[in-house]
Design a protein around this motif. Structure first.
Motif, PDB file in Angstrom:
ATOM      1  N   LYS A   9       0.825  -1.214   0.000  1.00 19.72           N
ATOM      2  CA  LYS A   9       0.000   0.000   0.000  1.00 19.72           C
ATOM      3  C   LYS A   9       0.858   1.261   0.000  1.00 19.72           C
ATOM      4  O   LYS A   9       0.423   2.299  -0.483  1.00 19.72           O
ATOM      5  N   PHE A  10       2.065   1.164   0.550  1.00 17.95           N
ATOM      6  CA  PHE A  10       2.978   2.309   0.609  1.00 17.95           C
ATOM      7  C   PHE A  10       4.417   1.803   0.543  1.00 17.95           C
ATOM      8  O   PHE A  10       4.687   0.632   0.801  1.00 17.95           O
ATOM      9  N   PHE A  11       5.325   2.725   0.226  1.00 17.98           N
ATOM     10  CA  PHE A  11       6.759   2.452   0.289  1.00 17.98           C
ATOM     11  C   PHE A  11       7.406   3.417   1.270  1.00 17.98           C
ATOM     12  O   PHE A  11       6.871   4.491   1.560  1.00 17.98           O
ATOM     13  N   ALA A  12       8.573   3.029   1.760  1.00 13.99           N
ATOM     14  CA  ALA A  12       9.413   3.893   2.578  1.00 13.99           C
ATOM     15  C   ALA A  12      10.839   3.753   2.071  1.00 13.99           C
ATOM     16  O   ALA A  12      11.224   2.701   1.549  1.00 13.99           O
ATOM     17  N   VAL A  13      11.618   4.821   2.222  1.00 14.84           N
ATOM     18  CA  VAL A  13      13.026   4.838   1.818  1.00 14.84           C
ATOM     19  C   VAL A  13      13.847   5.306   3.007  1.00 14.84           C
ATOM     20  O   VAL A  13      13.454   6.247   3.709  1.00 14.84           O
ATOM     21  N   THR A  14      14.981   4.651   3.238  1.00 18.01           N
ATOM     22  CA  THR A  14      15.910   5.109   4.273  1.00 18.01           C
ATOM     23  C   THR A  14      17.324   5.102   3.718  1.00 18.01           C
ATOM     24  O   THR A  14      17.642   4.335   2.806  1.00 18.01           O
ATOM     25  N   ALA A  15      18.160   5.964   4.288  1.00 14.85           N
ATOM     26  CA  ALA A  15      19.602   5.947   4.019  1.00 14.85           C
ATOM     27  C   ALA A  15      20.281   5.997   5.376  1.00 14.85           C
ATOM     28  O   ALA A  15      19.977   6.867   6.200  1.00 14.85           O
ATOM     29  N   TYR A  16      21.192   5.054   5.611  1.00 13.65           N
ATOM     30  CA  TYR A  16      21.755   4.849   6.936  1.00 13.65           C
ATOM     31  C   TYR A  16      23.237   4.496   6.836  1.00 13.65           C
ATOM     32  O   TYR A  16      23.638   3.755   5.942  1.00 13.65           O
ATOM     33  N   ASP A  17      24.033   5.039   7.749  1.00 14.20           N
ATOM     34  CA  ASP A  17      25.466   4.744   7.833  1.00 14.20           C
ATOM     35  C   ASP A  17      25.719   3.919   9.092  1.00 14.20           C
ATOM     36  O   ASP A  17      25.731   4.467  10.191  1.00 14.20           O
ATOM     37  N   PRO A  18      25.923   2.601   8.962  1.00 15.12           N
ATOM     38  CA  PRO A  18      26.171   1.772  10.145  1.00 15.12           C
ATOM     39  C   PRO A  18      27.581   1.947  10.712  1.00 15.12           C
ATOM     40  O   PRO A  18      27.861   1.490  11.820  1.00 15.12           O
ATOM     41  N   ASP A  19      28.462   2.624   9.959  1.00 19.70           N
ATOM     42  CA  ASP A  19      29.859   2.780  10.374  1.00 19.70           C
ATOM     43  C   ASP A  19      30.138   4.079  11.131  1.00 19.70           C
ATOM     44  O   ASP A  19      31.268   4.312  11.560  1.00 19.70           O
ATOM     45  N   ALA A  20      29.130   4.925  11.300  1.00 18.08           N
ATOM     46  CA  ALA A  20      29.327   6.196  12.005  1.00 18.08           C
ATOM     47  C   ALA A  20      29.783   5.919  13.438  1.00 18.08           C
ATOM     48  O   ALA A  20      29.289   4.996  14.081  1.00 18.08           O
ATOM     49  N   PRO A  21      30.726   6.714  13.937  1.00 13.71           N
ATOM     50  CA  PRO A  21      31.281   6.462  15.272  1.00 13.71           C
ATOM     51  C   PRO A  21      30.386   6.992  16.397  1.00 13.71           C
ATOM     52  O   PRO A  21      30.787   7.808  17.217  1.00 13.71           O
ATOM     53  N   THR A  22      29.136   6.515  16.411  1.00 10.79           N
ATOM     54  CA  THR A  22      28.166   6.977  17.401  1.00 10.79           C
ATOM     55  C   THR A  22      27.724   5.864  18.355  1.00 10.79           C
ATOM     56  O   THR A  22      27.099   6.145  19.357  1.00 10.79           O
ATOM     57  N   GLY A  23      27.996   4.630  17.979  1.00  5.12           N
ATOM     58  CA  GLY A  23      27.472   3.496  18.735  1.00  5.12           C
ATOM     59  C   GLY A  23      26.101   3.068  18.235  1.00  5.12           C
ATOM     60  O   GLY A  23      25.604   2.008  18.599  1.00  5.12           O
ATOM     61  N   SER A  24      25.470   3.907  17.395  1.00  3.72           N
ATOM     62  CA  SER A  24      24.141   3.567  16.880  1.00  3.72           C
ATOM     63  C   SER A  24      23.980   3.908  15.398  1.00  3.72           C
ATOM     64  O   SER A  24      22.869   3.908  14.889  1.00  3.72           O
ATOM     65  N   GLY A  25      25.063   4.207  14.708  1.00  2.00           N
ATOM     66  CA  GLY A  25      24.974   4.549  13.291  1.00  2.00           C
ATOM     67  C   GLY A  25      24.479   5.978  13.099  1.00  2.00           C
ATOM     68  O   GLY A  25      24.433   6.769  14.043  1.00  2.00           O
ATOM     69  N   TRP A  26      24.117   6.302  11.856  1.00  2.00           N
ATOM     70  CA  TRP A  26      23.687   7.662  11.527  1.00  2.00           C
ATOM     71  C   TRP A  26      22.606   7.597  10.458  1.00  2.00           C
ATOM     72  O   TRP A  26      22.787   6.999   9.401  1.00  2.00           O
TER      73      TRP A  26
END
Length: 185
Positions: free
Chosen positions: A70-87
């Motif tokens: 019924k719908f779509f979603a898009v994400t862009a994510y950096d798992p390597d960011a030095p935050t402990g939780s990505g970016w």
């Protein structure tokens, strides 16, 4: 006997869970600007935080959605960011099922998003696309662009965090696909 039935019920529940997961298909995600495993160009790099890119969101196309979408979603994510939780670099929800692509710059301020689509807040602190900008000298980071086919609309606004958007996406997901590119400086 009770212990055996509990064990059997547990196996049955696991089997049902994994059988349901097996029906979730994979979407094919492509872009004229990004190649799987390739390097992201300055056109899509963030402008700020020490980076001097153009901060334009890339075009994305997808196919292979289940008919129940019924719908779509898009994400862009950096798992390597030095935050402990990505970016979180980009979240877009409530893209109508009739739409199977986003043009370049769709994530920019007043970009050409489909009617009804909503961009969530990135980890840069505002809604819209925020391109790659890893710390100088880090190894190149991975940027995972995902498209999700959803069984329903997500009732969130532009202030929703990437983590909150991700929670709702995962509760409504029918299928997903991804394209991963890298960037370092």
């Amino acid at each position: 006997m009770k212990r055996f039935l509990s064990f059997q019920n547990g196996i049955l529940l696991c089997a049902l869970f994994f059988a349901g997961s097996a029906f979730a298909g994979d979407l094919k995600v492509t872009s004229s600007a990004l190649k799987e495993g390739g390097t992201i160009t300055n056109t899509h790099v963030f402008s700020g935080f020490g980076c001097s890119g153009e901060n334009n969101s890339p075009d994305l196309q997808w196919s292979g959605a289940p008919k129940e979408t019924k719908f779509f979603a898009v994400t862009a994510y950096d798992p390597d960011a030095p935050t402990g939780s990505g970016w979180w670099h980009w979240t877009v929800i409530n893209i109508p099922a009739t739409v199977t692509s986003l043009p370049a710059k769709a994530g920019n301020d007043k970009g050409p998003l489909p009617a009804g689509a909503v961009q969530g807040r990135t980890d840069f602190g505002k809604p819209g696309y925020g391109g790659p900008c890893p710390p100088k000298g880090d190894k190149p980071h991975r940027y995972i662009f995902k498209v999700f086919a959803l069984k329903d609309k997500i009732d969130l606004d532009g202030e929703a965090s990437g983590a909150l958007v991700g929670f709702y996406i995962n509760s409504l997901k029918l299928a997903e696909g991804k394209l991963t590119a890298k960037y370092g400086r």
